[in-house]
Design a protein around this motif. Structure first.
Motif, PDB file in Angstrom:
ATOM      1  N   GLN A 189       0.832  -1.208   0.000  1.00 53.39           N
ATOM      2  CA  GLN A 189       0.000   0.000   0.000  1.00 53.39           C
ATOM      3  C   GLN A 189       0.867   1.258   0.000  1.00 53.39           C
ATOM      4  OE1 GLN A 189      -3.222   0.674  -0.224  1.00 53.39           O
ATOM      5  NE2 GLN A 189      -3.859  -1.454  -0.439  1.00 53.39           N
ATOM      6  N   LEU A 190       1.964   1.209   0.729  1.00 56.26           N
ATOM      7  CA  LEU A 190       2.888   2.341   0.772  1.00 56.26           C
ATOM      8  C   LEU A 190       3.412   2.652  -0.633  1.00 56.26           C
ATOM      9  CD1 LEU A 190       4.354   4.264   2.813  1.00 56.26           C
ATOM     10  CD2 LEU A 190       6.231   2.610   2.809  1.00 56.26           C
ATOM     11  N   ILE A 191       3.747   1.612  -1.377  1.00 60.41           N
ATOM     12  CA  ILE A 191       4.250   1.783  -2.743  1.00 60.41           C
ATOM     13  C   ILE A 191       3.154   2.300  -3.665  1.00 60.41           C
ATOM     14  CG2 ILE A 191       5.048   0.520  -4.786  1.00 60.41           C
ATOM     15  CD1 ILE A 191       6.534  -1.369  -2.823  1.00 60.41           C
ATOM     16  N   MET A 192       1.987   1.684  -3.584  1.00 63.83           N
ATOM     17  CA  MET A 192       0.907   1.996  -4.522  1.00 63.83           C
ATOM     18  C   MET A 192       0.305   3.376  -4.299  1.00 63.83           C
ATOM     19  SD  MET A 192      -0.918  -1.734  -4.399  1.00 63.83           S
ATOM     20  CE  MET A 192      -2.470  -1.127  -5.055  1.00 63.83           C
ATOM     21  N   TYR A 239       2.525  14.048   3.366  1.00 66.11           N
ATOM     22  CA  TYR A 239       2.981  12.679   3.128  1.00 66.11           C
ATOM     23  C   TYR A 239       3.375  12.007   4.451  1.00 66.11           C
ATOM     24  CZ  TYR A 239       3.114  13.686  -1.876  1.00 66.11           C
ATOM     25  OH  TYR A 239       2.777  14.022  -3.170  1.00 66.11           O
ATOM     26  N   LYS A 240       3.986  12.766   5.328  1.00 66.30           N
ATOM     27  CA  LYS A 240       4.367  12.233   6.637  1.00 66.30           C
ATOM     28  C   LYS A 240       3.130  11.736   7.384  1.00 66.30           C
ATOM     29  CE  LYS A 240       6.551  13.622  11.002  1.00 66.30           C
ATOM     30  NZ  LYS A 240       7.203  14.746  11.724  1.00 66.30           N
ATOM     31  N   ARG A 241       2.062  12.528   7.354  1.00 62.46           N
ATOM     32  CA  ARG A 241       0.822  12.117   8.010  1.00 62.46           C
ATOM     33  C   ARG A 241       0.246  10.872   7.338  1.00 62.46           C
ATOM     34  NH1 ARG A 241      -0.864  17.514   7.320  1.00 62.46           N
ATOM     35  NH2 ARG A 241      -2.689  16.767   6.197  1.00 62.46           N
ATOM     36  N   GLY A 242       0.371  10.813   6.003  1.00 60.66           N
ATOM     37  CA  GLY A 242      -0.124   9.646   5.288  1.00 60.66           C
ATOM     38  C   GLY A 242       0.590   8.375   5.698  1.00 60.66           C
ATOM     39  N   VAL A 243       1.912   8.472   5.894  1.00 59.98           N
ATOM     40  CA  VAL A 243       2.698   7.313   6.324  1.00 59.98           C
ATOM     41  C   VAL A 243       2.250   6.869   7.716  1.00 59.98           C
ATOM     42  CG1 VAL A 243       5.002   6.486   6.928  1.00 59.98           C
ATOM     43  CG2 VAL A 243       4.698   7.910   4.904  1.00 59.98           C
ATOM     44  N   LYS A 244       2.081   7.820   8.623  1.00 58.56           N
ATOM     45  CA  LYS A 244       1.646   7.498   9.986  1.00 58.56           C
ATOM     46  C   LYS A 244       0.278   6.828   9.964  1.00 58.56           C
ATOM     47  CE  LYS A 244       5.068   9.439  12.344  1.00 58.56           C
ATOM     48  NZ  LYS A 244       6.018   8.612  13.123  1.00 58.56           N
ATOM     49  N   GLN A 245      -0.616   7.369   9.129  1.00 58.51           N
ATOM     50  CA  GLN A 245      -1.963   6.807   9.063  1.00 58.51           C
ATOM     51  C   GLN A 245      -1.939   5.388   8.520  1.00 58.51           C
ATOM     52  OE1 GLN A 245      -4.576   8.787   6.346  1.00 58.51           O
ATOM     53  NE2 GLN A 245      -6.426   7.866   7.190  1.00 58.51           N
ATOM     54  N   LEU A 283      -7.418   5.057   2.745  1.00 65.24           N
ATOM     55  CA  LEU A 283      -6.276   5.949   2.832  1.00 65.24           C
ATOM     56  C   LEU A 283      -6.647   7.301   2.233  1.00 65.24           C
ATOM     57  CD1 LEU A 283      -3.522   3.495   1.621  1.00 65.24           C
ATOM     58  CD2 LEU A 283      -4.166   4.063   3.962  1.00 65.24           C
ATOM     59  N   TYR A 284      -6.121   8.333   2.847  1.00 67.23           N
ATOM     60  CA  TYR A 284      -6.271   9.698   2.375  1.00 67.23           C
ATOM     61  C   TYR A 284      -7.656  10.298   2.624  1.00 67.23           C
ATOM     62  CZ  TYR A 284      -1.766   9.276   0.102  1.00 67.23           C
ATOM     63  OH  TYR A 284      -0.447   9.088  -0.138  1.00 67.23           O
ATOM     64  N   ILE A 285      -8.608   9.501   3.109  1.00 62.92           N
ATOM     65  CA  ILE A 285      -9.900  10.092   3.461  1.00 62.92           C
ATOM     66  C   ILE A 285      -9.948  10.186   4.970  1.00 62.92           C
ATOM     67  CG2 ILE A 285     -12.398   9.800   3.442  1.00 62.92           C
ATOM     68  CD1 ILE A 285     -12.153   8.375   0.818  1.00 62.92           C
ATOM     69  N   TRP A 286      -9.892  11.387   5.486  1.00 58.03           N
ATOM     70  CA  TRP A 286      -9.794  11.569   6.921  1.00 58.03           C
ATOM     71  C   TRP A 286     -11.060  11.050   7.614  1.00 58.03           C
ATOM     72  CZ3 TRP A 286      -5.276  11.911   5.775  1.00 58.03           C
ATOM     73  CH2 TRP A 286      -4.710  12.909   5.014  1.00 58.03           C
ATOM     74  N   LYS A 287     -10.902  10.652   8.867  1.00 56.21           N
ATOM     75  CA  LYS A 287     -12.029  10.103   9.615  1.00 56.21           C
ATOM     76  C   LYS A 287     -13.194  11.094   9.668  1.00 56.21           C
ATOM     77  CE  LYS A 287      -9.172   7.088  12.486  1.00 56.21           C
ATOM     78  NZ  LYS A 287      -8.684   6.798  13.839  1.00 56.21           N
ATOM     79  N   CYS A 288     -12.887  12.366   9.717  1.00 53.68           N
ATOM     80  CA  CYS A 288     -13.932  13.386   9.784  1.00 53.68           C
ATOM     81  C   CYS A 288     -14.317  13.853   8.392  1.00 53.68           C
ATOM     82  CB  CYS A 288     -13.486  14.573  10.632  1.00 53.68           C
ATOM     83  SG  CYS A 288     -13.175  14.158  12.347  1.00 53.68           S
TER      84      CYS A 288
END
Length: 383
Positions: free
Chosen positions: A27-30, A172-178, A191-196
């Motif tokens: 997923q990190l790669i894609m 991108y840093k936040r994306g990696v953490k998520q 991924l990339y769709i925030w919980k809120c």
């Protein structure tokens, strides 16, 4: 790194931590790797020029590409429209390495970078090597915890370093953490769709703010931000309210500053007053004309949507009709700006514009009571 992958409710045929580790790396790669490489490419070749640049350099690139890559970029049916979205990491790497003006790292393209090399090309090479290492696990579909930790830490370091160089932000840093902690079940996580995702204010605070920082980085290099702000202090202070002045020019004296420290209203002032961004046809500070598709017009539309949302925050409620209107308008603007700058769809994916079912039940959606109105001085800005 103290973080560990989060629990998974993935389908039953995915068994064990080693398989989950492999899934996360894929997923990190894609997602994040691919988005980052497209972002880098857009800094060296404008999206609108991608097709022509590839055609102009066809003789160079075809020597290096395999059959599948050639068919993708130069299809036998004849060249057609192409965006960075159509390209994977391996193709973008070839383009960056061979026809962009990206300087090679100290060890040279195709080789392991030296440990002390902090150049963008060195980090790109590191990501490419890690990607190939992960692909090497395809036969088993498993990565043990030790290898996972090594891959994750090295690639996270590279992603953060490149992002700092390109934008000064932390998207991108936040994306990696998520991704490290998210639920891998595709029906429960995205991924990339925030919980809120149903909160308009969250949309402004995350995706719109990241987008504004990205735009700013294309006019002022992150490393030059502090010096550019200081050089133009006499211009900018005229249009900033006291809070904005204290943020940018603190009474304790100027210190390090990155775009992550700035909100949309401050970035808007900077873009408008000291960048070479052409004003839209109606003029800065006014509602753009409906048929105006310029970047400045789209920036203005986001700003107006932001203040409209702030007005709703005082009412605490947002009815379905208003919610849908704001959501779609902001989504349209985000997609248009991203198409202009990168040709990608990272921000579009971050904004779930096309929902399978209508959005309902937001009548009592709480928004922050910030007590914010139009920032002092903003309404009086001259074109």
């Amino acid at each position: 790194m103290g973080d560990v992958p989060g629990p998974s409710t993935a389908p039953y045929f995915i068994q064990g931590r080693a398989t989950e580790n492999f899934s996360r790396l894929c997923q990190l790669i894609m997602t994040i790797f691919s988005d980052l490489f497209r972002d880098i490419l857009s800094r060296y070749i404008k999206p609108a020029d991608l097709r022509s640049e590839l055609d102009k350099n066809r003789s160079i690139l075809e020597k290096i590409m395999n059959h599948q890559q050639k068919e993708l970029v130069y299809p036998s049916s004849g060249p057609g429209a192409l965006t960075s979205k159509d390209l994977d990491i391996s193709v973008i790497y070839i383009i960056l390495r061979n026809i962009s003006k990206l300087e090679k790292h100290k060890a040279g393209w195709g080789k392991h970078p030296k440990k002390d090399d902090k150049s963008v090309s060195a980090y790109i090479e590191m990501i490419r090597i890690k990607r190939n290492s992960v692909i090497g696990h395809l036969k088993t579909g498993k990565v043990d915890d030790k290898d996972f930790q090594c891959h994750w830490e090295k690639t996270e370091e590279a992603i953060i370093a490149i992002e700092k160089n390109l934008t000064g932000g932390d998207m991108y840093k936040r994306g990696v953490k998520q991704l490290l902690s998210c639920d891998l079940n595709p029906t429960r996580s995205n991924l990339y769709i925030w919980k809120c995702k149903t909160c308009l204010w969250e949309l402004i605070k995350t995706i719109c703010s990241d987008l504004f920082r990205d735009i700013l980085s294309r006019y002022i290099k992150p490393a030059d931000l502090r010096s550019e702000l200081d050089k133009n202090r006499s211009i900018l202070e005229k249009f900033m309210n006291p809070q904005q002045k204290e943020l940018v020019y603190p009474s304790s004296g100027p210190g390090a500053l990155i775009s992550k420290d700035l909100d949309i209203s401050v970035i808007y002032i900077i873009l408008r007053k000291i960048c070479k961004l052409e004003k839209h046809r109606a003029g800065w500070g006014k509602h753009p004309k409906k048929d105006d598709k310029s970047v400045s017009a789209y920036i203005e539309r986001i700003r107006f949507q932001k203040y409209s949302i702030i007005r709703h925050s005082r009412l605490v409620k947002v009815d379905d009709k208003d919610f849908q209107y704001h959501w779609e308008k902001i989504g349209e603007v985000i997609i248009a700006i991203e198409k202009h700058f990168t040709g990608g769809d990272m921000y579009e994916r971050g904004h779930p514009l096309h929902l399978e079912t209508p959005i309902t039940g937001h009548q009592a959606l709480p928004l922050p009571r910030l007590g914010l109105g139009m920032p002092d001085g903003l309404a009086s800005l001259k074109n």
